[in-house]
Each structure stands twice: as C-alpha cells, then as structure tokens.
Design an enzyme around this catalytic site. Structure first.
Site, short mmCIF file in Angstrom:
data_model
loop_
_atom_site.label_atom_id
_atom_site.label_comp_id
_atom_site.label_asym_id
_atom_site.label_seq_id
_atom_site.Cartn_x
_atom_site.Cartn_y
_atom_site.Cartn_z
CD GLU A 45 38.72 -34.20 -13.88
OE1 GLU A 45 38.77 -34.22 -15.08
OE2 GLU A 45 37.44 -34.16 -13.17
NE ARG A 49 40.15 -31.21 -20.89
CZ ARG A 49 39.19 -30.46 -20.35
NH1 ARG A 49 39.03 -28.94 -20.56
NH2 ARG A 49 38.25 -30.82 -19.83
CB THR A 72 41.69 -35.01 -20.08
OG1 THR A 72 40.72 -34.10 -19.35
CG2 THR A 72 41.12 -35.41 -21.53
CE LYS A 132 33.90 -35.78 -16.88
NZ LYS A 132 35.42 -35.68 -17.44
#
Length: 215
Positions: A45, A49, A72, A132
């Site tokens: 993943e 960011r 994210t 998640k």
C-alpha cells in the site's frame, strides 16, 4: 444510484500482510517492491502522503509478483489518479463516498478506515466485505474488533496502526482478522537509506510468522 464496492476478501486471503509504504523518491520504488517480493510479501500500500506516490505506484505495478495499491486516499481525485497509475486497491484512514464511487466504477477493492459501528454500516451500504480498523492499537485493539464483530459477523477487519511483529500473531489468530497492515518491515528510513536487503530480511521474518500462525 449507489454503486457496489468489489469484494476485497479474495485479495486479502492471498495477502495476510499489507505493508504500508511511504516513498519520498520514486527512484526507490522498484527496488522496494523487489525487496518485499523476495521476502515473501506480494503486495504493498503506497501512501499518498508524498509527491512521489503516483510515480512510485506506476513503477511498482510493473514488478513481477507485486500487487500495488494506494493508501491514504482521501478523495475522488486521488482515487482517479491512483487508478490511472495502476493501483489495484484503495485504502483510506476513514470513509470517503468519492473514493467508494471510483472503486465501484472501476471495480477496484476499497478498504475504508473505521472505528465505529456507524462507519461500518456506511461501508456495508456500499457492499464492503472488509474494512480497515484504524488506528488499530489506539482505537481499542483486538478487544474492540471483537466487540464490533458481534453486530457485524460477516465483516472482515484489517488492523493498521500499532501492528508489529511482536503482536501480529495475536491479531491474525482471530477469525475476524483478514490481514494485518504495518510498516515495520519497510520503514521510510530503510527505503531512504537503500537498505533493501534489510527490507527483505524483515519481510521474510514476517512471512514466516504468518506461516506458523495459519498453517
């Protein structure tokens, strides 16, 4: 009309560890992916960011044995960009209807972040089979997952945050847990320092731990 998020469970069953990868230089992406694969981990993943994320996802998508997704992912625009770069799954720290729309339109599994029953219900309305649990440690750990599993017996959880080699066995031994997510085997400093052999060693250590738990 509301779409349906693709079933994430087949992917998660094949990938009991989902590494969280933060890449500052896309030039390190291929070597990072290769190091993970060499250690027995076949997915990653890559978080949005950093500015290098889109290019890194595209580069890692070409590595044999690697399934790369975007983490994210906060909105529809990021989801669209990630999909164009070759991301095969989306992960968010919370719920985003925009990301869910792209996931449904493009048939890409989506793991939204949850802490509460309300958030799980929102995901279920879109057909999510797995969520998640974030941040895993700070949000109550495995006891909280067990409590949430009561009213949601068919929902699988992927804890992220506070998961490490020392406690991943406890997580994975619980039937509510589909996979675990963490960054200890592929830390930002390891990538930045070019310590790819160490990434492979830590990945292999984690992979062997999974085999002990789920054999």
């Amino acid at each position: 009309m509301m779409g349906r998020i693709p079933d994430a469970l087949p992917f998660l069953r094949e990938n009991p560890i989902v590494p969280v990868v933060v890449i500052d230089d896309a030039g390190a992406a291929v070597a990072t992916a290769q190091a993970l694969v060499a250690g027995g981990i076949g997915c990653a993943e890559v978080t949005f960011r950093t500015d290098a994320a889109p290019e890194a996802i595209a580069a890692m998508a070409g590595v044999e044995g690697m399934t790369v997704g975007a983490g994210t992912v906060l909105n529809r625009a990021q989801a669209e960009q990630a999909a164009e770069c070759g991301a095969k799954f989306f992960v968010s720290p919370g719920w985003s209807a925009g990301v869910a729309e792209v996931a449904a339109e493009r048939n890409i599994p989506y793991l939204p972040g949850v802490q509460t029953a309300t958030e799980i219900m929102m995901a279920l309305e879109w057909g999510a089979t797995a969520v998640k649990f974030f941040p895993g440690g700070e949000a109550g750990g495995l006891p909280m997952v067990k409590a949430l599993r009561g009213p949601f017996p068919h929902t699988a959880f992927v804890p992220s945050g506070g998961v490490k080699l020392a406690n991943m066995g406890e997580w994975l031994a619980d039937p509510a847990i589909a996979s675990v997510s963490g960054s200890w085997m592929v830390g930002r400093a390891l990538i930045g320092g070019g310590e790819f052999e160490e990434i492979t060693r830590l990945s292999r250590e984690a992979s062997e731990k999974v085999k002990e738990i789920r054999r």
